[in-house]
Design a protein around this motif. Sequence first.
Motif, PDB file in Angstrom:
ATOM      1  N   GLY A   1       0.750  -1.389   0.207  1.00 35.57           N
ATOM      2  CA  GLY A   1      -0.355   0.099  -0.844  1.00 35.57           C
ATOM      3  C   GLY A   1       0.685   1.233   0.465  1.00 35.57           C
ATOM      4  O   GLY A   1       0.482   2.593   0.628  1.00 35.57           O
ATOM      5  N   TYR A   2       1.944   1.024  -0.442  1.00 35.28           N
ATOM      6  CA  TYR A   2       2.505   2.171  -0.467  1.00 35.28           C
ATOM      7  C   TYR A   2       2.971   2.864  -2.230  1.00 35.28           C
ATOM      8  O   TYR A   2       3.257   2.358  -3.084  1.00 35.28           O
ATOM      9  N   TYR A   3       3.856   4.300  -1.880  1.00 36.16           N
ATOM     10  CA  TYR A   3       4.042   4.647  -2.978  1.00 36.16           C
ATOM     11  C   TYR A   3       5.639   5.670  -3.366  1.00 36.16           C
ATOM     12  O   TYR A   3       5.451   5.989  -2.406  1.00 36.16           O
ATOM     13  N   ARG A   4       6.136   5.932  -4.683  1.00 35.96           N
ATOM     14  CA  ARG A   4       6.797   6.384  -4.572  1.00 35.96           C
ATOM     15  C   ARG A   4       7.317   7.000  -5.758  1.00 35.96           C
ATOM     16  O   ARG A   4       7.087   6.449  -6.958  1.00 35.96           O
ATOM     17  N   PHE A   5       8.107   8.208  -6.374  1.00 31.13           N
ATOM     18  CA  PHE A   5       8.627   8.578  -6.957  1.00 31.13           C
ATOM     19  C   PHE A   5      10.187   8.983  -7.042  1.00 31.13           C
ATOM     20  O   PHE A   5      11.166   9.292  -5.786  1.00 31.13           O
ATOM     21  N   LEU A   6      11.059   8.220  -8.406  1.00 23.91           N
ATOM     22  CA  LEU A   6      12.324   8.930  -8.641  1.00 23.91           C
ATOM     23  C   LEU A   6      12.777   8.755  -9.642  1.00 23.91           C
ATOM     24  O   LEU A   6      12.130   8.891 -10.467  1.00 23.91           O
ATOM     25  N   LYS A   7      13.566   9.500  -9.626  1.00 22.27           N
ATOM     26  CA  LYS A   7      14.588   9.871 -11.204  1.00 22.27           C
ATOM     27  C   LYS A   7      15.749   9.932 -11.375  1.00 22.27           C
ATOM     28  O   LYS A   7      16.484   9.986  -9.963  1.00 22.27           O
ATOM     29  N   ARG A   8      16.491   9.353 -12.068  1.00 23.96           N
ATOM     30  CA  ARG A   8      17.656   8.568 -12.354  1.00 23.96           C
ATOM     31  C   ARG A   8      18.084   9.608 -13.828  1.00 23.96           C
ATOM     32  O   ARG A   8      17.599   9.948 -14.502  1.00 23.96           O
ATOM     33  N   GLU A   9      19.011  10.331 -13.177  1.00 22.39           N
ATOM     34  CA  GLU A   9      19.914  11.724 -13.674  1.00 22.39           C
ATOM     35  C   GLU A   9      21.258  11.081 -14.193  1.00 22.39           C
ATOM     36  O   GLU A   9      22.219  11.420 -12.866  1.00 22.39           O
ATOM     37  N   GLU A  10      22.046  11.464 -15.629  1.00 20.92           N
ATOM     38  CA  GLU A  10      23.083  11.021 -15.468  1.00 20.92           C
ATOM     39  C   GLU A  10      23.782  10.277 -14.686  1.00 20.92           C
ATOM     40  O   GLU A  10      24.923   9.945 -13.954  1.00 20.92           O
ATOM     41  N   GLY A  11      23.194   8.919 -14.438  1.00 22.33           N
ATOM     42  CA  GLY A  11      23.918   7.467 -13.262  1.00 22.33           C
ATOM     43  C   GLY A  11      23.941   7.947 -12.338  1.00 22.33           C
ATOM     44  O   GLY A  11      23.785   6.812 -11.114  1.00 22.33           O
ATOM     45  N   SER A  12      22.922   9.046 -12.028  1.00 22.87           N
ATOM     46  CA  SER A  12      22.205   8.893 -10.212  1.00 22.87           C
ATOM     47  C   SER A  12      21.524   9.421  -9.584  1.00 22.87           C
ATOM     48  O   SER A  12      20.469   9.916 -10.333  1.00 22.87           O
ATOM     49  N   TRP A  13      20.937   8.423  -8.769  1.00 17.37           N
ATOM     50  CA  TRP A  13      19.633   9.283  -8.045  1.00 17.37           C
ATOM     51  C   TRP A  13      19.166  10.679  -7.668  1.00 17.37           C
ATOM     52  O   TRP A  13      19.880  10.896  -6.360  1.00 17.37           O
ATOM     53  N   THR A  14      18.926  11.069  -8.398  1.00 16.22           N
ATOM     54  CA  THR A  14      18.752  12.659  -7.971  1.00 16.22           C
ATOM     55  C   THR A  14      17.246  12.532  -7.593  1.00 16.22           C
ATOM     56  O   THR A  14      17.474  13.891  -6.751  1.00 16.22           O
ATOM     57  N   ARG A  15      16.691  12.369  -7.886  1.00 21.68           N
ATOM     58  CA  ARG A  15      15.127  11.849  -6.769  1.00 21.68           C
ATOM     59  C   ARG A  15      15.038  10.963  -6.188  1.00 21.68           C
ATOM     60  O   ARG A  15      15.305   9.784  -6.867  1.00 21.68           O
ATOM     61  N   ASN A  16      14.990  10.972  -5.149  1.00 18.81           N
ATOM     62  CA  ASN A  16      14.819   9.865  -4.132  1.00 18.81           C
ATOM     63  C   ASN A  16      13.761   9.538  -2.714  1.00 18.81           C
ATOM     64  O   ASN A  16      14.172   9.340  -2.249  1.00 18.81           O
ATOM     65  N   ASP A  17      12.449  10.025  -3.402  1.00 19.47           N
ATOM     66  CA  ASP A  17      11.271   9.898  -2.466  1.00 19.47           C
ATOM     67  C   ASP A  17      11.113   8.957  -1.333  1.00 19.47           C
ATOM     68  O   ASP A  17      11.399   7.905  -1.612  1.00 19.47           O
ATOM     69  N   PRO A  18      10.757   9.425  -0.204  1.00 16.64           N
ATOM     70  CA  PRO A  18      10.509   8.458   0.311  1.00 16.64           C
ATOM     71  C   PRO A  18       9.223   7.601   0.446  1.00 16.64           C
ATOM     72  O   PRO A  18       8.523   8.040  -0.325  1.00 16.64           O
ATOM     73  N   TRP A  19       9.146   6.372   0.830  1.00 14.93           N
ATOM     74  CA  TRP A  19       7.762   5.695   0.300  1.00 14.93           C
ATOM     75  C   TRP A  19       6.924   6.645   1.243  1.00 14.93           C
ATOM     76  O   TRP A  19       6.379   7.254   2.265  1.00 14.93           O
ATOM     77  N   GLU A  20       5.550   6.330   0.483  1.00 12.73           N
ATOM     78  CA  GLU A  20       3.708   6.920   1.716  1.00 12.73           C
ATOM     79  C   GLU A  20       3.009   5.943   0.660  1.00 12.73           C
ATOM     80  O   GLU A  20       2.689   5.464   0.448  1.00 12.73           O
TER      81      GLU A  20
END
Length: 221
Positions: free
Chosen positions: A128-147
């Motif tokens: 029952g959780y969701y999350r958004f992530l962004k990978r840019e130039e090989g690094s996780w530049t957005r790594n939101d917590p689970w909600e």
Amino acid sequence: MKLSYMIPSILILAALGSVSLAAGQGASTDLLKGELLFLDDFSTSKVGGSWGCSSDENHSFSYQDGRYIINVIPADSWRRVQSGRSFDDSIVEVEATPISGPDDNIYGLMTGWLNWSNYYLFLISGDGYYRFLKREEGSWTRNDPWEKSDAINLGKATNLVQVKRQGETITFYTNGVKLAEYEDGSFPEGNVGLIAGTTACGGGNLTVGFDNFSVWAIGET
């Protein structure tokens, strides 16, 4: 409970009726669809996306019984696959069903894929959780917590996972319910795809089935 951790890796309308909204939730009014741009019902590998089939001791991708199946065997391991189809402003959605394995899992959509160093991930879990992530130039530049969200159907139930991209606004939905909205224009156009994975705490050997992967133009109000 989900915690943030370091990362290792008109047909469709009928189908929507089989995915129930969570109790007390209402469908979003801003998911107005226009033209159907792409549909893969995974009935055969000979048409649709370029998902491919493969297997090794750690994972497999295959077509089975009208669904695209991703199996991930090790714990704390992710598998992503892209369709070979690129889109800009659009609504992307897929019906996703965990078939077996732990409910502490990971599955969802990938958009904006330029290569394996640049893309977005929109994840939900069987608990029952969701999350958004962004990978840019090989690094996780957005790594939101689970909600946590009550809109997510739990366990082995089917969820309709949806992402709307319009300009720099990216909106994440499950079963027609808006979960979150993000502002990011890094990848205005890119391939769309799928992800399934396991967690360190949940354990391994997860199988997720995907069906009715579709991409729509955004409808006019």
